[in-house]
Design an enzyme around this catalytic site. Structure first.
Site, mmCIF file in Angstrom:
data_model
loop_
_atom_site.group_PDB
_atom_site.id
_atom_site.type_symbol
_atom_site.label_atom_id
_atom_site.label_comp_id
_atom_site.label_asym_id
_atom_site.label_seq_id
_atom_site.Cartn_x
_atom_site.Cartn_y
_atom_site.Cartn_z
ATOM 1 N N GLY A 4 -31.560 -9.281 35.794
ATOM 2 C CA GLY A 4 -32.045 -8.302 36.815
ATOM 3 C C GLY A 4 -31.219 -7.786 37.716
ATOM 4 C CD GLU A 31 -59.399 9.587 13.129
ATOM 5 O OE1 GLU A 31 -59.881 9.973 12.184
ATOM 6 O OE2 GLU A 31 -58.285 10.711 12.934
#
Length: 660
Positions: free
Chosen positions: A260, A453
């Site tokens: 990082g 759905e």
């Protein structure tokens, strides 16, 4: 008495049947409803007695001008003091957190949108990766200019540490990238200087780190080694003639990975490396090494590449680092626990020899994480094919079973998808975060399946409601159950043998009976709960909702029993080694499901002793399937071009020659 019991049961069945017929009428879905309008969540808090007060003060239809009043009322109506509760949760420095939030809100770097009088603070995730990284750096520089970091490494009291924690926690609510990038600089780089270094390092680096003049990172992880730090391959030797250490990346798998800050902004790093003195490996040690000069140019002998796009934290510039015999002063060894004299003599009181490495899938824990999911994927694939054929060859009489079965399988399959992808993401370590490797991206994209759905939990309740209707109808008419695989309920309940051995546990008849026993028991339990409530005047809908836990468990039981029956149909078509491997997969599917599902013990379908035997057998099955794991995955037939690079020579894919 039997006659009375029979008539009473018939009356109860009649009541339930009428409720089910009324509440499942398609006409009920055609009734108009008013448009929704926002109401503050406080309006729906409190007990029934407070509802009268809401109505009394005219807040049934709440407009924007009433929100403050509603919130004030809710605060007065709370059964506890929320400010005191917050103090208990935060534990310390509540006022500091609030003042720090005010500081963040004072800058456009942190505020993203204004709607009316309300301010929203969130990173803009629609920015490019480069733009997100720039914003993260700008925010850090803003915090430095406000003196936020002052004393973070030089002040060492408990209260100072708690203040830092409070500020980090507040930043984390805003943006995790900001916390990670700053945490790497302060806690990993700065913490290494503080705790692995000695006074000479503290004097040279800590003040500059606090002031962000030095931008540090932490180079421990490598392409080939993450958690196993003792196995890292970066090598450092010592040159007595110049009193310098020489850091080298001897092979591609030794490149520092996921570092990082390294890709763009870091000026220095802590390098973890094997230390070789006179040809002897003294183990892993930490060194300070400069990566970039004051103008941001990469130092001689160092190569840096970007780790690329990730599924998150794209505001952090993760990079890869290669060291080509980079020379650093002897004093750059962090020497709190070990040192090398100017003449090259090694001194340390710590003895920690390396251990041989083990392949990940040869760890029993890794097998147990992944192979049951592989078995379930096979089982569910067979059920999906069955459902396709049922749909394509359907008749009018199949409509109900198709609806119920597809609802249950949709829920079970999509839950399984996300659980499998998450487990694979974790099992791949950092490589699972790379967009290139697709695992994390698939996880993000398939998450929507849980709700589109139909919400999975609602679907499971719909399945149970349909099963309940059929069961009650059959009882009322005195007819046997027919359809949806429920015929097994017409006979007597299966009995699980008290003593179970390997042969019994792997027997398909036992496995099917175990799943049927659970389904029957849960259906009878749900019927009893709902009947009791309906006879008290509760509506069928509310009665089923009240029994949602049993209803969802029943939906899962129905779906998993259906999956098993599909598996058995496929297995019956095979012979020889194919039948053997499918038998192992089927057994692992059933037994791992039973091992993970609390209802088997909760309702007494298994005893604790039987459950323990199943748990042990799952581990044995994982060991037996381990040699065939790759072959079983290859049998999915996924085109190789669709696979992520982690499936192939990941060392070559990540080599420097493929950076450009």
């Amino acid at each position: 008495m039997k006659g009375d019991d029979g008539s009473a049961a018939a009356r109860r069945a009649g009541v339930l049947a009428r409720h089910l017929a009324h509440e499942m009428s398609p006409l009920s879905f055609l009734r108009p409803s008013p448009c929704l309008a926002y109401q503050p969540p406080e309006f729906h808090c409190g007990d029934k007695s407070s509802l009268g007060e809401w109505i009394h003060i005219g807040l049934v239809h709440v407009g924007a001008e009433d929100i403050d009043l509603a919130c004030e009322f809710a605060a007065d109506n709370s059964s506890f003091d929320k400010s005191i509760m917050r103090e208990l949760l935060d534990g310390h420095h509540v006022d500091l957190r609030d003042s720090f939030t005010d500081l963040l809100m004072s800058s456009d770097l942190f505020t993203s949108k204004r709607v009316g009088d309300r301010v929203f603070a969130s990173p803009n995730f629609n920015l490019t990766m480069a733009e997100q990284r720039d914003k993260t750096l700008e925010r850090i520089l803003f915090l430095r200019s406000e003196g936020v970091f002052k004393g973070w490494l030089s002040d060492s009291s408990v209260d100072d540490a708690l203040k830092r924690a409070a500020l980090f926690e507040t930043m984390g609510i805003f943006d995790h990238s900001l916390v990670i990038k700053l945490g790497v600089h302060i806690h990993l780089w700065g913490g290494s200087i503080q705790y692995l270094g000695t006074k000479r390092h503290h004097d040279k680096w800590l003040d500059r780190t606090e002031d962000y003049q030095v931008r540090g990172c932490f180079a421990m992880s490598e392409l080939g080694h993450g958690s196993n730090v003792r196995g890292i391959e970066t090598v450092t030797t010592y040159d007595t003639s110049t009193e310098e250490f020489i850091i080298d990346t001897p092979c591609e798998s030794a490149q520092k990975y996921w570092i990082g800050g390294a890709a763009q902004h870091a000026t220095h790093t802590i390098v973890f490396s094997q230390l070789l003195i006179d040809g002897k490996n003294e183990g892993v040690h930490a060194f300070v090494c400069q990566l970039r000069d004051q103008y941001g140019r990469v130092m001689p002998g160092i190569r840096i590449a970007d780790c690329g796009h990730k599924i998150g934290l794209n505001g952090v510039d993760n990079g890869r680092i290669w060291f080509d015999k980079v020379r650093i002063p002897r004093e750059n060894l962090l020497n709190a626990v070990a040192d090398v004299t100017p003449g090259g003599k090694y001194k340390s009181a710590i003895k920690d020899p390396d251990q041989p490495e083990v392949l990940l899938l040869d760890y029993p824990s890794h097998r147990h994480r992944l192979l049951p999911l592989l078995a379930k994927t096979y089982a569910m694939s067979f059920a999906a094919v069955d459902l396709k054929y049922l749909y394509l060859n359907r008749t009018h009489a199949d409509s109900k079973v198709i609806h119920v079965l597809s609802s249950g399988l949709k829920a079970v399959f999509s839950w399984h998808n996300l659980r499998t992808l998450q487990e694979c993401r974790e099992a791949c370590g950092g490589q699972g975060l790379k967009t290139d490797n697709r695992v994390g991206q698939l996880k993000a994209e398939y998450d929507v399946q849980l709700t589109f759905e139909g919400d999975n939990n609602v679907l499971m309740q719909q399945v149970s409601k349909a099963l309940l209707a059929d069961y009650v109808s059959a009882k009322r008419r005195g007819k046997p159950l027919k359809g949806m695989g429920l015929e097994h309920i017409n006979g007597s309940a299966p009995v699980v043998p008290e003593e179970l051995n390997r042969s019994a546990l792997r027997d398909s008849k036992f496995q099917l009976a175990l799943f049927q026993l659970r389904e029957r028991g849960l259906l009878e339990l749900l019927t009893s709960q709902v009947t009791t409530l309906v006879l008290k005047g509760v509506s069928m809908t509310d009665a089923v909702i009240s029994g949602y836990q049993v209803a969802e468990d029943l939906g899962q039981a129905f779906s998993e029993r259906s999956v098993l029956e599909s598996f058995l149909k496929v297995e019956q078509q095979t012979t020889g080694s194919m039948k053997d491997i499918l038998g192992l997969l089927r057994s692992l599917y059933v037994l791992s499901s039973a091992d993970e599902t609390p209802v088997f013990l909760r309702y007494g379908y298994l005893t604790p002793k039987q459950s323990q035997l199943i748990h042990t057998e799952v581990d044995s099955l994982c060991g037996e399937l381990r040699p065939q794991a790759l072959n079983l995955v290859d049998a999915f037939g996924i085109p190789q071009a669709f696979l992520g690079p982690i499936a192939f020579d990941w060392v070559e894919y990540n080599s420097w020659s493929n950076v450009q």
